[in-house]
Design a protein around this motif. Structure first.
Motif, PDB file in Angstrom:
ATOM      1  N   ASP A 133      64.748  -3.785   3.185  1.00 44.84           N
ATOM      2  CA  ASP A 133      65.852  -4.346   4.503  1.00 44.84           C
ATOM      3  C   ASP A 133      66.216  -2.286   4.627  1.00 44.84           C
ATOM      4  OD1 ASP A 133      65.686  -6.516   3.900  1.00 44.84           O
ATOM      5  OD2 ASP A 133      67.920  -6.640   3.735  1.00 44.84           O
ATOM      6  N   GLY A 134      66.087  -1.743   4.024  1.00 44.83           N
ATOM      7  CA  GLY A 134      66.500   0.068   4.116  1.00 44.83           C
ATOM      8  C   GLY A 134      67.729   0.555   3.705  1.00 44.83           C
ATOM      9  N   LEU A 135      68.565   1.565   3.863  1.00 44.79           N
ATOM     10  CA  LEU A 135      69.814   2.011   4.088  1.00 44.79           C
ATOM     11  C   LEU A 135      69.718   2.154   4.510  1.00 44.79           C
ATOM     12  CD1 LEU A 135      71.816   1.559   1.987  1.00 44.79           C
ATOM     13  CD2 LEU A 135      70.823   3.663   0.530  1.00 44.79           C
ATOM     14  N   ASP A 136      70.342   2.024   6.160  1.00 49.87           N
ATOM     15  CA  ASP A 136      70.598   2.944   7.802  1.00 49.87           C
ATOM     16  C   ASP A 136      71.767   3.800   7.285  1.00 49.87           C
ATOM     17  OD1 ASP A 136      70.912   4.013   9.858  1.00 49.87           O
ATOM     18  OD2 ASP A 136      71.829   2.270  10.961  1.00 49.87           O
ATOM     19  N   GLY A 137      71.595   5.060   7.109  1.00 49.71           N
ATOM     20  CA  GLY A 137      72.408   6.149   6.634  1.00 49.71           C
ATOM     21  C   GLY A 137      72.590   6.976   5.507  1.00 49.71           C
ATOM     22  N   GLY A 138      71.348   6.329   5.012  1.00 51.37           N
ATOM     23  CA  GLY A 138      71.253   7.057   3.273  1.00 51.37           C
ATOM     24  C   GLY A 138      69.921   6.716   2.948  1.00 51.37           C
ATOM     25  N   LYS A 139      69.865   7.621   1.829  1.00 55.41           N
ATOM     26  CA  LYS A 139      68.515   7.115   1.197  1.00 55.41           C
ATOM     27  C   LYS A 139      69.243   7.320  -0.355  1.00 55.41           C
ATOM     28  CE  LYS A 139      64.271   9.835   0.812  1.00 55.41           C
ATOM     29  NZ  LYS A 139      63.909   8.735   1.164  1.00 55.41           N
ATOM     30  N   LEU A 140      68.328   6.084  -0.699  1.00 58.33           N
ATOM     31  CA  LEU A 140      68.448   5.741  -2.598  1.00 58.33           C
ATOM     32  C   LEU A 140      67.004   6.799  -3.250  1.00 58.33           C
ATOM     33  CD1 LEU A 140      70.014   4.107  -4.785  1.00 58.33           C
ATOM     34  CD2 LEU A 140      68.219   2.090  -4.588  1.00 58.33           C
ATOM     35  N   VAL A 141      68.126   7.526  -3.838  1.00 55.58           N
ATOM     36  CA  VAL A 141      66.704   8.237  -4.861  1.00 55.58           C
ATOM     37  C   VAL A 141      66.031   7.750  -6.100  1.00 55.58           C
ATOM     38  CG1 VAL A 141      66.475  10.298  -5.543  1.00 55.58           C
ATOM     39  CG2 VAL A 141      67.875  10.267  -3.224  1.00 55.58           C
ATOM     40  N   GLY A 142      67.456   7.642  -6.317  1.00 54.03           N
ATOM     41  CA  GLY A 142      66.974   6.448  -7.866  1.00 54.03           C
ATOM     42  C   GLY A 142      68.456   5.750  -9.014  1.00 54.03           C
ATOM     43  N   PRO A 145      63.565 -10.407 -13.198  1.00 53.92           N
ATOM     44  CA  PRO A 145      63.027  -9.347 -12.157  1.00 53.92           C
ATOM     45  C   PRO A 145      61.476  -9.439 -12.655  1.00 53.92           C
ATOM     46  CG  PRO A 145      63.866  -7.287 -13.460  1.00 53.92           C
ATOM     47  CD  PRO A 145      64.188  -8.660 -13.944  1.00 53.92           C
ATOM     48  N   VAL A 146      60.023  -9.888 -13.337  1.00 55.36           N
ATOM     49  CA  VAL A 146      59.074  -9.137 -13.147  1.00 55.36           C
ATOM     50  C   VAL A 146      59.135 -10.928 -11.878  1.00 55.36           C
ATOM     51  CG1 VAL A 146      58.824  -7.996 -15.258  1.00 55.36           C
ATOM     52  CG2 VAL A 146      58.977 -10.792 -15.032  1.00 55.36           C
ATOM     53  N   MET A 147      59.485 -11.379 -12.307  1.00 54.31           N
ATOM     54  CA  MET A 147      59.126 -12.905 -11.387  1.00 54.31           C
ATOM     55  C   MET A 147      59.152 -12.515  -9.860  1.00 54.31           C
ATOM     56  SD  MET A 147      58.562 -15.203 -14.062  1.00 54.31           S
ATOM     57  CE  MET A 147      57.770 -16.345 -13.117  1.00 54.31           C
ATOM     58  N   ASP A 148      59.866 -11.949  -9.301  1.00 57.27           N
ATOM     59  CA  ASP A 148      60.367 -11.436  -8.123  1.00 57.27           C
ATOM     60  C   ASP A 148      59.013 -11.145  -7.237  1.00 57.27           C
ATOM     61  OD1 ASP A 148      61.455 -10.526  -5.996  1.00 57.27           O
ATOM     62  OD2 ASP A 148      63.205  -9.794  -6.396  1.00 57.27           O
ATOM     63  N   PRO A 149      58.838 -11.840  -6.613  1.00 54.65           N
ATOM     64  CA  PRO A 149      56.979 -11.105  -5.316  1.00 54.65           C
ATOM     65  C   PRO A 149      57.424  -9.632  -5.202  1.00 54.65           C
ATOM     66  CG  PRO A 149      58.262 -12.679  -4.799  1.00 54.65           C
ATOM     67  CD  PRO A 149      58.857 -12.691  -5.848  1.00 54.65           C
ATOM     68  N   LYS A 150      58.705  -8.719  -4.558  1.00 55.35           N
ATOM     69  CA  LYS A 150      59.377  -8.089  -3.677  1.00 55.35           C
ATOM     70  C   LYS A 150      59.332  -6.892  -5.187  1.00 55.35           C
ATOM     71  CE  LYS A 150      62.217 -10.055  -0.599  1.00 55.35           C
ATOM     72  NZ  LYS A 150      63.203 -10.369   0.194  1.00 55.35           N
ATOM     73  N   TRP A 151      58.947  -7.149  -6.778  1.00 59.37           N
ATOM     74  CA  TRP A 151      59.449  -5.919  -7.732  1.00 59.37           C
ATOM     75  C   TRP A 151      58.566  -5.049  -7.110  1.00 59.37           C
ATOM     76  CZ3 TRP A 151      61.683  -5.293 -11.976  1.00 59.37           C
ATOM     77  CH2 TRP A 151      60.899  -4.337 -12.746  1.00 59.37           C
ATOM     78  N   PRO A 152      57.267  -4.268  -7.169  1.00 57.94           N
ATOM     79  CA  PRO A 152      56.779  -3.519  -6.363  1.00 57.94           C
ATOM     80  C   PRO A 152      57.583  -2.650  -5.350  1.00 57.94           C
ATOM     81  CG  PRO A 152      54.993  -5.289  -6.758  1.00 57.94           C
ATOM     82  CD  PRO A 152      56.626  -5.912  -6.361  1.00 57.94           C
ATOM     83  N   SER A 153      58.502  -2.926  -4.766  1.00 57.20           N
ATOM     84  CA  SER A 153      59.029  -2.874  -3.268  1.00 57.20           C
ATOM     85  C   SER A 153      60.027  -2.069  -4.006  1.00 57.20           C
ATOM     86  CB  SER A 153      58.971  -3.688  -2.549  1.00 57.20           C
ATOM     87  OG  SER A 153      59.496  -4.420  -2.438  1.00 57.20           O
ATOM     88  N   ILE A 154      60.562  -2.261  -5.174  1.00 56.58           N
ATOM     89  CA  ILE A 154      61.901  -1.602  -5.645  1.00 56.58           C
ATOM     90  C   ILE A 154      61.788   0.148  -5.012  1.00 56.58           C
ATOM     91  CG2 ILE A 154      61.105  -0.002  -7.689  1.00 56.58           C
ATOM     92  CD1 ILE A 154      63.889  -0.966  -8.652  1.00 56.58           C
ATOM     93  N   GLY A 155      63.333  -0.098  -3.938  1.00 57.18           N
ATOM     94  CA  GLY A 155      63.896   1.502  -3.029  1.00 57.18           C
ATOM     95  C   GLY A 155      63.894   2.494  -3.331  1.00 57.18           C
ATOM     96  N   CYS A 156      63.876   3.193  -4.321  1.00 51.94           N
ATOM     97  CA  CYS A 156      63.877   4.234  -4.537  1.00 51.94           C
ATOM     98  C   CYS A 156      62.186   4.943  -5.176  1.00 51.94           C
ATOM     99  CB  CYS A 156      65.222   4.289  -5.781  1.00 51.94           C
ATOM    100  SG  CYS A 156      64.496   3.545  -7.315  1.00 51.94           S
ATOM    101  N   ALA A 157      62.563   6.502  -6.277  1.00 48.53           N
ATOM    102  CA  ALA A 157      61.460   6.654  -6.516  1.00 48.53           C
ATOM    103  C   ALA A 157      61.482   7.406  -7.986  1.00 48.53           C
ATOM    104  CB  ALA A 157      61.725   8.413  -5.647  1.00 48.53           C
TER     105      ALA A 157
END
Length: 296
Positions: free
Chosen positions: A153-162, A210-222
Motif C-alpha cells: 500500500d505504500g507509506l504516504d508521508g514516510g519511508k520505511l527503511v528497516g 509469514p512464508v505462507m503469504d503470497p506478498k512475502w517477497p514484497s516486504i516494504g523495507c530495505a
C-alpha cells in the motif's frame, strides 16, 4: 497479568530520555508513549522507530514497567524518536483489530511529515525518510505484517527503511529445524493463536506463518534484523524467517543475532544484564547504519 503501568518521565535519570503519552484515536483508545533522546538539536532530524509491544496479543501495554527502561536505552543509544503503540488487545478485541489499530498509529506518525500534525516532537525532530518498525514477540509479528502492508500500500508521508524483529511470534503447522514436535505444546500454541484471531484460517494463516503469504517477497523495507534467543521455543521460527526471507525475491539485506543461554524476551525481564546491553547496542547500530539503505 501485564496490567501494571508506569508514568512517562520528563527526563530519565539513567539516559536523560524524555517520554510522554499521546492519544491518537479517542474513539478507540489507540494511543502511544513517545520517547525523545536528550540534547536534541532542532536542526538535526532523527529517525523514528514505531514500536509494538509483545504479550501474545493479550497482555502488556505500551505503558508497562518492563518497556520503559528498554526503550529509554534504545532511544538514547540509537538517537532515535520512539513511538510505542498502545493497540487494543484480544480476546475483548480480537485480531485483526490490533493490526488495524497499529496501522492507524503508523499513519498518524507519518501524517506529521512536512511540519504537519499535532505533536511537536514529531513535527520538529522526526525524519520521516528514516522510519523503522520494531517489536518483540507478538509486537514483532505486528511489525512484520505492517511492513508487508507498506510493501503493498505504500507509506504516504514516510519511508520505511528497516524492521527489527525481536523473538518474533511466528508459528506453523509443520515443525521447522529442531522445533518441538510435542503435540500438546503445539496444540497450546495453536489455541493461543486462534483465540487471539478467531477469524484465522489456522496456524498456517499468513498472519502467523509469514512464508505462507503470497506478498512475502514484497516486504516494504530495505533491511531486516531478526533477534532470537537460544532457549526460546520460538527460536527456530526466527531462523526460518531469516533463511526464507534471504532466499526470496525480496532483494533486501537480512541479518540475525542469536543470544546464547537466554529465553524469550529476557531483555525485558533483566534489562541491565550484559546480554541485554549487547542487544541494545546491536539494535542501535542497525538503526544508525540506515544511511546506506536510502532506497529499495
Amino acid at each position: 497479568m501485564g496490567t501494571e503501568i508506569v508514568p512517562p518521565s520528563e527526563s530519565d535519570p539513567e539516559t536523560g530520555v524524555g517520554s510522554k503519552d499521546v492519544v491518537i484515536e479517542p474513539n478507540t483508545g489507540v494511543s502511544a508513549r513517545l520517547y525523545k533522546p536528550k540534547h536534541t538539536n532542532p536542526d538535526e532530524k532523527l529517525p523514528v522507530l514505531v514500536y509494538f509491544h509483545g504479550g501474545a496479543f493479550f497482555v502488556q501495554t505500551a505503558f508497562s514497567p518492563t518497556y520503559q527502561p528498554f526503550l529509554n536505552s534504545i532511544a538514547s543509544q540509537a538517537n532515535v524518536i520512539i513511538v510505542s503503540v498502545e493497540y487494543r488487545r484480544a480476546p475483548e478485541h480480537p485480531l485483526p483489530i490490533g493490526y488495524d489499530d497499529s496501522w492507524v498509529a503508523v499513519k498518524w506518525v507519518v501524517s506529521h511529515s512536512g511540519g504537519n500534525g499535532g505533536d511537536d516532537w514529531l513535527r520538529e525532530f522526526a525524519d520521516f525518510g528514516r522510519v523503522f518498525f520494531g517489536g518483540d514477540s507478538a509486537g514483532a509479528n505486528i511489525a512484520h505484517n505492517l511492513a508487508i502492508r507498506v510493501g503493498s500500500d505504500g507509506l504516504d508521508g514516510g519511508k520505511l527503511v528497516g524492521l527489527v524483529l525481536m523473538h518474533p511470534y511466528f508459528w506453523g503447522k509443520d515443525p521447522t529445524g529442531d522445533e518441538t514436535t510435542d503435540p500438546d505444546t503445539r496444540g497450546i500454541i495453536e489455541k493461543f493463536w486462534v483465540t487471539a484471531c478467531p477469524s484465522s484460517s489456522g496456524i498456517d494463516d499468513p498472519l502467523i506463518n509469514p512464508v505462507m503469504d503470497p506478498k512475502w517477497p514484497s516486504i516494504g523495507c530495505a533491511k531486516v534484523l531478526v533477534v532470537v534467543s537460544e532457549r526460546d521455543l520460538l527460536k527456530y521460527r526466527g531462523w526460518f524467517y531469516f533463511e526464507e526471507l534471504g532466499k526470496s525475491e525480496w532483494g533486501g539485506e537480512v541479518e540475525i543475532m542469536e543470544i546464547e543461554g537466554e529465553e524469550h524476551v529476557f531483555h525485558l525481564e533483566n534489562p541491565n544484564c550484559d546480554k541485554a546491553k549487547d542487544l541494545v547496542r546491536k539494535v542501535a547500530s542497525f538503526i544508525k547504519s540506515d544511511q546506506n539503505h536510502s532506497t529499495y
